[in-house]
Scaffold this motif. Sequence first.
Motif, PDB file in Angstrom:
ATOM      1  N   GLU A   1      44.952  32.821  33.547  1.00 29.32           N
ATOM      2  CA  GLU A   1      45.510  33.990  34.029  1.00 29.32           C
ATOM      3  C   GLU A   1      44.406  35.268  33.877  1.00 29.32           C
ATOM      4  O   GLU A   1      43.720  35.104  33.229  1.00 29.32           O
ATOM      5  CB  GLU A   1      47.040  34.465  33.348  1.00 29.32           C
ATOM      6  CG  GLU A   1      48.094  33.302  33.654  1.00 29.32           C
ATOM      7  CD  GLU A   1      49.158  33.592  32.666  1.00 29.32           C
ATOM      8  OE1 GLU A   1      49.256  34.532  32.179  1.00 29.32           O
ATOM      9  OE2 GLU A   1      50.254  32.897  33.024  1.00 29.32           O
ATOM     10  N   PRO A   2      44.657  36.355  34.638  1.00 29.53           N
ATOM     11  CA  PRO A   2      44.080  37.478  34.907  1.00 29.53           C
ATOM     12  C   PRO A   2      43.894  38.070  33.322  1.00 29.53           C
ATOM     13  O   PRO A   2      44.994  37.861  32.645  1.00 29.53           O
ATOM     14  CB  PRO A   2      44.358  38.240  35.794  1.00 29.53           C
ATOM     15  CG  PRO A   2      45.388  37.548  36.649  1.00 29.53           C
ATOM     16  CD  PRO A   2      45.741  36.323  35.805  1.00 29.53           C
ATOM     17  N   PRO A   3      42.778  39.006  32.981  1.00 28.64           N
ATOM     18  CA  PRO A   3      41.974  39.630  33.959  1.00 28.64           C
ATOM     19  C   PRO A   3      40.546  38.490  33.949  1.00 28.64           C
ATOM     20  O   PRO A   3      40.502  37.355  33.198  1.00 28.64           O
ATOM     21  CB  PRO A   3      41.384  40.879  33.121  1.00 28.64           C
ATOM     22  CG  PRO A   3      41.574  40.355  31.850  1.00 28.64           C
ATOM     23  CD  PRO A   3      42.846  39.575  31.820  1.00 28.64           C
ATOM     24  N   TYR A   4      39.858  38.645  35.031  1.00 26.07           N
ATOM     25  CA  TYR A   4      38.614  37.669  35.273  1.00 26.07           C
ATOM     26  C   TYR A   4      37.315  38.648  35.254  1.00 26.07           C
ATOM     27  O   TYR A   4      37.376  39.879  35.659  1.00 26.07           O
ATOM     28  CB  TYR A   4      38.806  37.081  36.695  1.00 26.07           C
ATOM     29  CG  TYR A   4      40.034  36.246  36.855  1.00 26.07           C
ATOM     30  CD1 TYR A   4      40.525  35.298  35.940  1.00 26.07           C
ATOM     31  CD2 TYR A   4      40.962  36.638  37.742  1.00 26.07           C
ATOM     32  CE1 TYR A   4      41.669  34.592  36.019  1.00 26.07           C
ATOM     33  CE2 TYR A   4      41.958  35.722  38.257  1.00 26.07           C
ATOM     34  CZ  TYR A   4      42.334  34.908  37.003  1.00 26.07           C
ATOM     35  OH  TYR A   4      43.528  33.987  37.372  1.00 26.07           O
ATOM     36  N   LYS A   5      36.292  38.173  34.734  1.00 26.34           N
ATOM     37  CA  LYS A   5      35.238  38.750  34.915  1.00 26.34           C
ATOM     38  C   LYS A   5      34.393  38.113  36.185  1.00 26.34           C
ATOM     39  O   LYS A   5      34.318  36.879  36.359  1.00 26.34           O
ATOM     40  CB  LYS A   5      34.031  38.396  33.590  1.00 26.34           C
ATOM     41  CG  LYS A   5      32.799  39.207  33.611  1.00 26.34           C
ATOM     42  CD  LYS A   5      32.051  38.847  32.207  1.00 26.34           C
ATOM     43  CE  LYS A   5      30.749  39.580  32.379  1.00 26.34           C
ATOM     44  NZ  LYS A   5      30.052  39.435  31.104  1.00 26.34           N
ATOM     45  N   VAL A   6      34.000  38.925  37.000  1.00 20.10           N
ATOM     46  CA  VAL A   6      33.524  38.503  38.445  1.00 20.10           C
ATOM     47  C   VAL A   6      32.226  39.179  38.774  1.00 20.10           C
ATOM     48  O   VAL A   6      32.080  40.307  38.490  1.00 20.10           O
ATOM     49  CB  VAL A   6      34.817  38.883  39.469  1.00 20.10           C
ATOM     50  CG1 VAL A   6      34.258  38.298  40.914  1.00 20.10           C
ATOM     51  CG2 VAL A   6      36.287  38.259  39.301  1.00 20.10           C
TER      52      VAL A   6
ATOM     53  N   PRO B   1      43.330  41.009  39.432  1.00 17.32           N
ATOM     54  CA  PRO B   1      43.681  41.009  41.116  1.00 17.32           C
ATOM     55  C   PRO B   1      45.149  41.423  41.445  1.00 17.32           C
ATOM     56  O   PRO B   1      45.996  40.909  40.761  1.00 17.32           O
ATOM     57  CB  PRO B   1      43.564  39.349  41.198  1.00 17.32           C
ATOM     58  CG  PRO B   1      42.986  38.593  39.965  1.00 17.32           C
ATOM     59  CD  PRO B   1      43.165  39.719  38.764  1.00 17.32           C
ATOM     60  N   GLY B   2      45.211  42.087  42.431  1.00 16.74           N
ATOM     61  CA  GLY B   2      46.597  42.208  43.122  1.00 16.74           C
ATOM     62  C   GLY B   2      46.967  41.364  44.192  1.00 16.74           C
ATOM     63  O   GLY B   2      46.238  40.183  44.420  1.00 16.74           O
ATOM     64  N   SER B   3      47.798  41.934  44.945  1.00 16.29           N
ATOM     65  CA  SER B   3      48.307  40.903  46.208  1.00 16.29           C
ATOM     66  C   SER B   3      47.285  40.892  47.356  1.00 16.29           C
ATOM     67  O   SER B   3      47.568  39.972  47.941  1.00 16.29           O
ATOM     68  CB  SER B   3      49.677  41.572  46.521  1.00 16.29           C
ATOM     69  OG  SER B   3      49.440  42.923  47.222  1.00 16.29           O
ATOM     70  N   ASP B   4      46.210  41.428  47.353  1.00 15.22           N
ATOM     71  CA  ASP B   4      45.323  41.475  48.236  1.00 15.22           C
ATOM     72  C   ASP B   4      44.050  40.445  47.900  1.00 15.22           C
ATOM     73  O   ASP B   4      43.230  40.315  48.699  1.00 15.22           O
ATOM     74  CB  ASP B   4      44.606  42.818  48.689  1.00 15.22           C
ATOM     75  CG  ASP B   4      44.029  43.473  47.438  1.00 15.22           C
ATOM     76  OD1 ASP B   4      44.128  42.915  46.385  1.00 15.22           O
ATOM     77  OD2 ASP B   4      43.265  44.341  47.647  1.00 15.22           O
ATOM     78  N   CYS B   5      44.285  39.735  46.797  1.00 11.41           N
ATOM     79  CA  CYS B   5      43.123  38.635  46.440  1.00 11.41           C
ATOM     80  C   CYS B   5      44.017  37.124  46.131  1.00 11.41           C
ATOM     81  O   CYS B   5      45.077  37.284  46.080  1.00 11.41           O
ATOM     82  CB  CYS B   5      42.932  39.176  44.883  1.00 11.41           C
ATOM     83  SG  CYS B   5      42.336  40.708  44.852  1.00 11.41           S
ATOM     84  N   VAL B   6      43.251  36.266  46.439  1.00 13.42           N
ATOM     85  CA  VAL B   6      43.458  35.121  46.077  1.00 13.42           C
ATOM     86  C   VAL B   6      42.233  34.358  45.723  1.00 13.42           C
ATOM     87  O   VAL B   6      41.067  34.630  45.498  1.00 13.42           O
ATOM     88  CB  VAL B   6      43.491  34.230  47.696  1.00 13.42           C
ATOM     89  CG1 VAL B   6      44.855  34.919  48.246  1.00 13.42           C
ATOM     90  CG2 VAL B   6      42.364  34.288  48.486  1.00 13.42           C
TER      91      VAL B   6
END
Length: 66
Positions: free
Chosen positions: A34-39, A51-56
């Motif tokens: 699960e989040p958070p992620y280092k990207v 990530p929000g609802s605009d992310c996959v």
Amino acid sequence: MRAVVGDQLHVHSKHVDEAEKYGEILEVLGPDGEPPYKVRYTDGHVGLVFPGSDCVVEAPSPRRGE
């Protein structure tokens, strides 16, 4: 949302003229993927993402020859 290191984070654009963003998940900091992620995004920027609802999360694309 669950991810593993190496997955791709795809951030959909919110506006017609806005580019979509892609990044590689370098580190999963939440429990059980699960989040958070280092990207690391394709422009080289590295950040911590919740990530929000605009992310996959997408599996990485197979490389040629694999």
